[in-house]
Design a protein around this motif. Structure first.
Motif, PDB file in Angstrom:
ATOM      1  N   LEU A 180       0.872   4.858   4.485  1.00 49.57           N
ATOM      2  CA  LEU A 180       1.862   5.936   4.511  1.00 49.57           C
ATOM      3  C   LEU A 180       1.264   7.216   5.105  1.00 49.57           C
ATOM      4  CD1 LEU A 180       3.650   5.462   1.069  1.00 49.57           C
ATOM      5  CD2 LEU A 180       4.764   5.455   3.304  1.00 49.57           C
ATOM      6  N   THR A 181       0.016   7.502   4.772  1.00 50.51           N
ATOM      7  CA  THR A 181      -0.653   8.672   5.342  1.00 50.51           C
ATOM      8  C   THR A 181      -0.721   8.567   6.860  1.00 50.51           C
ATOM      9  OG1 THR A 181      -1.983   8.948   3.338  1.00 50.51           O
ATOM     10  CG2 THR A 181      -2.780  10.011   5.338  1.00 50.51           C
ATOM     11  N   SER A 182      -1.149   7.413   7.344  1.00 51.63           N
ATOM     12  CA  SER A 182      -1.215   7.199   8.797  1.00 51.63           C
ATOM     13  C   SER A 182       0.161   7.343   9.431  1.00 51.63           C
ATOM     14  CB  SER A 182      -1.779   5.804   9.101  1.00 51.63           C
ATOM     15  OG  SER A 182      -3.095   5.682   8.635  1.00 51.63           O
ATOM     16  N   LEU A 183       1.192   6.822   8.764  1.00 52.52           N
ATOM     17  CA  LEU A 183       2.554   6.897   9.291  1.00 52.52           C
ATOM     18  C   LEU A 183       2.994   8.348   9.454  1.00 52.52           C
ATOM     19  CD1 LEU A 183       5.364   5.855  10.034  1.00 52.52           C
ATOM     20  CD2 LEU A 183       5.834   5.563   7.586  1.00 52.52           C
ATOM     21  N   TYR A 184       2.802   9.161   8.426  1.00 51.53           N
ATOM     22  CA  TYR A 184       3.247  10.557   8.508  1.00 51.53           C
ATOM     23  C   TYR A 184       2.446  11.342   9.546  1.00 51.53           C
ATOM     24  CZ  TYR A 184       6.741  10.550   4.834  1.00 51.53           C
ATOM     25  OH  TYR A 184       7.887  10.329   4.111  1.00 51.53           O
ATOM     26  N   ILE A 185       1.169  11.031   9.703  1.00 59.46           N
ATOM     27  CA  ILE A 185       0.379  11.729  10.718  1.00 59.46           C
ATOM     28  C   ILE A 185       0.833  11.315  12.119  1.00 59.46           C
ATOM     29  CG2 ILE A 185      -1.939  11.963  11.684  1.00 59.46           C
ATOM     30  CD1 ILE A 185      -3.040  11.964   8.884  1.00 59.46           C
ATOM     31  N   GLU A 186       1.162  10.031  12.305  1.00 55.26           N
ATOM     32  CA  GLU A 186       1.682   9.575  13.602  1.00 55.26           C
ATOM     33  C   GLU A 186       3.011  10.257  13.919  1.00 55.26           C
ATOM     34  OE1 GLU A 186       0.109   7.896  15.701  1.00 55.26           O
ATOM     35  OE2 GLU A 186      -1.170   6.371  14.799  1.00 55.26           O
ATOM     36  N   ILE A 187       3.885  10.378  12.931  1.00 51.33           N
ATOM     37  CA  ILE A 187       5.167  11.060  13.148  1.00 51.33           C
ATOM     38  C   ILE A 187       4.928  12.540  13.451  1.00 51.33           C
ATOM     39  CG2 ILE A 187       7.346  11.771  12.081  1.00 51.33           C
ATOM     40  CD1 ILE A 187       7.281   9.190  10.459  1.00 51.33           C
ATOM     41  N   GLY A 188       3.958  13.140  12.752  1.00 53.28           N
ATOM     42  CA  GLY A 188       3.633  14.539  13.016  1.00 53.28           C
ATOM     43  C   GLY A 188       3.167  14.753  14.446  1.00 53.28           C
ATOM     44  N   LEU A 189       2.349  13.836  14.958  1.00 54.87           N
ATOM     45  CA  LEU A 189       1.896  13.938  16.343  1.00 54.87           C
ATOM     46  C   LEU A 189       3.071  13.764  17.302  1.00 54.87           C
ATOM     47  CD1 LEU A 189      -0.334  14.256  18.379  1.00 54.87           C
ATOM     48  CD2 LEU A 189      -0.904  11.836  18.103  1.00 54.87           C
ATOM     49  N   ALA A 223       3.186   1.860  12.967  1.00 53.79           N
ATOM     50  CA  ALA A 223       2.884   2.363  11.626  1.00 53.79           C
ATOM     51  C   ALA A 223       4.029   2.085  10.659  1.00 53.79           C
ATOM     52  CB  ALA A 223       2.592   3.864  11.692  1.00 53.79           C
ATOM     53  N   LEU A 224       5.272   2.253  11.122  1.00 51.37           N
ATOM     54  CA  LEU A 224       6.435   1.935  10.277  1.00 51.37           C
ATOM     55  C   LEU A 224       6.445   0.459   9.891  1.00 51.37           C
ATOM     56  CD1 LEU A 224       9.291   3.953  12.047  1.00 51.37           C
ATOM     57  CD2 LEU A 224       8.706   4.118   9.616  1.00 51.37           C
ATOM     58  N   ASN A 225       6.179  -0.410  10.852  1.00 53.31           N
ATOM     59  CA  ASN A 225       6.187  -1.844  10.580  1.00 53.31           C
ATOM     60  C   ASN A 225       5.084  -2.240   9.604  1.00 53.31           C
ATOM     61  OD1 ASN A 225       8.381  -2.348  12.232  1.00 53.31           O
ATOM     62  ND2 ASN A 225       7.153  -2.821  14.023  1.00 53.31           N
ATOM     63  N   ARG A 226       3.935  -1.586   9.727  1.00 53.38           N
ATOM     64  CA  ARG A 226       2.833  -1.914   8.821  1.00 53.38           C
ATOM     65  C   ARG A 226       3.180  -1.518   7.383  1.00 53.38           C
ATOM     66  NH1 ARG A 226      -2.449   1.113   7.712  1.00 53.38           N
ATOM     67  NH2 ARG A 226      -3.533  -0.339   6.363  1.00 53.38           N
ATOM     68  N   VAL A 227       3.751  -0.316   7.208  1.00 52.15           N
ATOM     69  CA  VAL A 227       4.145   0.114   5.861  1.00 52.15           C
ATOM     70  C   VAL A 227       5.204  -0.827   5.295  1.00 52.15           C
ATOM     71  CG1 VAL A 227       5.246   1.945   4.531  1.00 52.15           C
ATOM     72  CG2 VAL A 227       3.561   2.525   6.279  1.00 52.15           C
ATOM     73  N   ARG A 228       6.161  -1.200   6.117  1.00 52.72           N
ATOM     74  CA  ARG A 228       7.223  -2.101   5.658  1.00 52.72           C
ATOM     75  C   ARG A 228       6.654  -3.451   5.234  1.00 52.72           C
ATOM     76  NH1 ARG A 228      10.920  -5.943   7.294  1.00 52.72           N
ATOM     77  NH2 ARG A 228      13.032  -5.624   6.509  1.00 52.72           N
ATOM     78  N   GLU A 229       5.693  -3.960   6.012  1.00 50.59           N
ATOM     79  CA  GLU A 229       5.085  -5.247   5.679  1.00 50.59           C
ATOM     80  C   GLU A 229       4.355  -5.178   4.336  1.00 50.59           C
ATOM     81  OE1 GLU A 229       1.609  -8.163   7.525  1.00 50.59           O
ATOM     82  OE2 GLU A 229       2.655  -6.765   8.841  1.00 50.59           O
TER      83      GLU A 229
END
Length: 733
Positions: A180-189, A223-229
């Protein structure tokens, strides 16, 4: 915060975390120390090699499931390991039978990639363990019982598997928090890049920025797919955990933020020209930039468990509201034409901030309430067979890689038998690690493997010379093993050097480590050459060949996505689940198109065909996707008006036109010239009365923007077809 510092934060996170790399390294350290202590304690130091190799294979097969899921995965892995190890032990004396078995097993295990990443990882680790078994048997200094090597390898794998299960039970949500941390940082970028559109840069810079944005969009989708998995694997494991329900909400909030961030409203160049003398565009730029920083703060708060501070982005939203209110009172007559489009853009930015605020207000909630929108796939033996059968075609990348891996390993085994290499099975091990599905990734891995091996061998020679004491060399081996797992996903040269150092130090305990230095280097070079030849000649996955079909698939998914979204504007009851499914497929297709273009750019020069045209097409495709995503951000039923049917017809035309272009690409037919139809539809939409209904005006303006992108896509596609195929392409009757 600049984009460079943002990327540095993301890289730092990946180095520290990845798939919880730090805890990963701790588990490996404990496992290797335990194996070393056992061997040392019973005075059987030769047990170190098979135990270490079993631990490594088990760690490579580790999944991101909860502890119950890891128990199931461990049982499957152990069964595969035991069967494979005993199979190698029994068949190794019979080269012909063994060679055929290698080809069949490699193909079957590689096809497990059709079942998803977790099963592909377990299958890859099983192949690695098979080669480890060969290496152990080949290096045995005296005759061992038939059970010795397989049992020790399996015991090492079991030992690490138990540690993995215990760790997952004690630290249930570490991996999920990291994802989730990686996901939010990717969205922030992504938001940081999006903010650079306000005010609009030069034309050349716009195209470059759109390409960067498309590539970053692909990272967000991954990143979204990884969190969902990870969430899917945990929902069944602990149905009463309220913290997991909170993390699911974080996932849905991230989806909402990404959906609004990826939305495009009207033509940015027109907005920039019309409101050039206003501060509104600069305020929008600052707000999107601060929203990106807020996403980063949310990610860090999830990772560290501290409070979320969104004051900066809230202040910038207040500035946007003051600016738009002033414009509404003082706007010049020339600005009123696009004021409503600007208002919709600012409404979307404000709604994005509201999504951020939801993250700050989250509390632990019922898992059953949070998980109802994540469908649970039912896995049966029939569904497994069906998934594999669907991929048994040369069109499938999984099938092509399975054939390639099967033949490459068989070729490596034949070379070992004919050249009588002393430690030849490292040829096959190198092939397993280096031969990847695409040429670009294989070439990169090949260079990294060779460089890492050279560095590792030099370091090993120096260290075993400087420290001849066995216990010090074992400590070095354990340290190197931990470094391998900490760096294998991000710094492969370092990882290869570390595992090479570990191997030489371990072999120096049972024989002369100096004797394996040159064979290791030669075997690495041979395995790398085999991998390069395999990916170049055996059912090669040249991305320029895949791009037309990938582009066609992306257009189809965008068309399906638009069709579902248009239903929200025409019907009262629309299935949210069907909409989410079409959205996910469209996002994945758009990300795949961008990654395929990147792969093509890594291929040899004569295979990088029409790169400029494809870049323009990918940019147009992603821009069209952004305009479609805006329908999702503002979806709602239109009030009843006579002109509603005109909007519905325009939406249907765009859907059918996208599908037509996709079909022409698939059937290698020329895209027809539809400029007259486009002009007629454009005039119809311009004459369509919008009255005072903001939603009606929004749909009308977005459809006009979609028509502009679609017309350009059809023109560029036709130009590409004529340029690539010439007279060999069939004309449309």
């Amino acid at each position: 915060m600049s984009i460079q510092s943002f990327k540095f934060s993301l890289q730092t996170l990946r180095k520290e975390g990845g798939i919880s790399q730090l805890s990963y390294g701790i588990r490996v350290f404990i496992a290797l120390c335990g194996a070393m202590a056992l061997s040392w304690g019973i005075n059987q130091i030769d047990m170190v090699i098979p135990l270490f190799l079993g631990i490594i294979a088990s760690a490579l097969a580790e999944t991101e499931d909860g502890w119950q899921g890891r128990v199931r995965a461990l049982l499957i892995t152990l069964v595969l390991f035991i069967i494979t190890a005993f199979g190698v032990r029994l068949l190794m004396p019979y080269p012909w039978v063994f060679g055929i078995s290698i080809a069949l097993v490699a193909f079957c295990l590689s096809m497990c990639g059709a079942l998803g990443r977790r099963y592909g990882v377990m299958a890859q680790a099983t192949l690695i363990l098979a080669v480890y078994t060969m290496i152990g048997l080949n290096q045995a200094t005296h005759e061992m019982p038939i059970w010795y090597e397989p049992v020790l390898l399996s015991f090492g794998a079991l030992w690490y598997g138990i540690l993995s299960v215990i760790w997952a039970a004690l630290f249930a949500h570490v991996t999920l928090r990291q994802a989730l941390t990686s996901l939010y940082i990717e969205i922030g970028l992504y938001l940081k890049l999006k903010s650079k559109f306000f005010p609009l840069p030069t034309r050349g810079a716009v195209d470059s920025l759109r390409l960067d944005l498309a590539q970053q969009h692909g990272q967000v989708v991954v990143a979204l797919n990884r969190v969902r998995e990870i969430l899917v694997s945990r929902i069944d494991s602990n149905p009463t955990n309220p913290r997991l329900g909170r993390y699911i909400r974080f996932y849905f909030i991230a989806q909402g933020i990404h959906e609004r961030a990826s939305s495009s409203h009207y033509n940015y160049s027109d907005l920039a020209e019309t409101f050039f003398h206003s501060d509104i565009l600069f305020r929008l730029q600052r707000q999107l930039s601060e929203a990106g920083t807020s996403c980063r703060k949310i990610g860090e708060a999830i990772h560290g468990g501290h409070a979320i501070d969104l004051r900066d982005s809230e202040e910038t939203v207040a500035g946007v509201l003051r600016s738009i209110d002033y414009l509404e009172r003082e706007a010049e007559p020339t600005q009123w034409r696009l004021f409503r489009s600007l208002r919709q853009l600012t409404d979307n930015v404000i709604a994005l901030q509201q999504e951020l605020d939801k993250a700050r207000q989250l509390e632990d909630i019922s898992l059953s309430d949070a998980s109802q929108q994540i469908p649970q796939p039912r896995v049966t033996f029939r569904s497994i067979l069906s998934q594999i059968a669907d991929q048994l075609t040369p069109k499938s990348q999984v099938f092509r890689h399975a054939v390639r891996m099967s033949l490459a390993l068989s070729c490596g085994y034949a070379i070992i038998q004919n050249m009588n290499l002393s430690v030849g099975y490292w040829v096959m091990l190198t092939t397993l690690f280096v031969c990847l599905p695409t040429f670009g990734s294989t070439r990169k891995r090949l260079y990294e493997r060779i460089a890492g091996t050279v560095i590792g061998l030099v370091a090993a020679w120096a260290l075993i010379t400087l420290f001849p004491v066995e216990v010090i060399q074992l400590v070095i081996a354990v340290t190197a093993g931990v470094v391998f797992f900490l760096s294998r996903n991000n710094r492969y040269v370092l990882a290869t050097a570390a595992i090479t150092l570990m191997v030489v130090c371990c072999f120096n305990q049972v024989s002369d480590g100096y004797d394996v230095i040159w064979p290791r280097l030669i075997d690495t070079l041979i395995g790398s050459i085999i991998s390069w030849l395999a990916v170049f000649f055996i059912l090669p996955d040249w991305s320029h060949r895949q791009l037309p079909m990938t582009f066609a698939e992306g257009l189809r998914r965008s068309a399906d996505y638009l069709r579902e979204l248009m239903r929200f504007y025409q019907e009262d009851n629309v299935s949210e689940q069907v909409y989410r499914h079409s959205r996910r497929r469209a996002y994945n297709a758009d990300a795949l198109l961008t990654s395929t273009l990147v792969s093509m750019q890594q291929e040899p020069g004569h295979f990088r065909r029409d790169t400029e045209l494809w870049q323009r097409l990918v940019i147009r495709s992603h821009t069209l996707f952004n305009y479609i995503a805006a329908f999702s951000a503002h979806r709602g039923t239109l009030i009843e008006q006579p002109s509603n049917q005109l909007l519905a017809d325009a939406g249907n035309y765009i859907v059918e036109s996208l599908q037509e272009v996709a079909q022409c690409l698939e059937q290698k037919q020329l895209v027809t010239d539809s400029s007259a139809e486009f002009e007629r539809l454009r005039n119809t939409l311009e004459d369509c009365p919008s009255d005072d209904d903001e939603r009606h005006y929004f749909v009308q303006s977005q459809l006009q923007s979609l028509l502009g992108q679609l017309e350009e896509i059809r023109r560029l596609t036709l130009e590409l077809q004529v340029q690539v195929h010439g007279e060999h392409i069939k004309d449309v009757k």
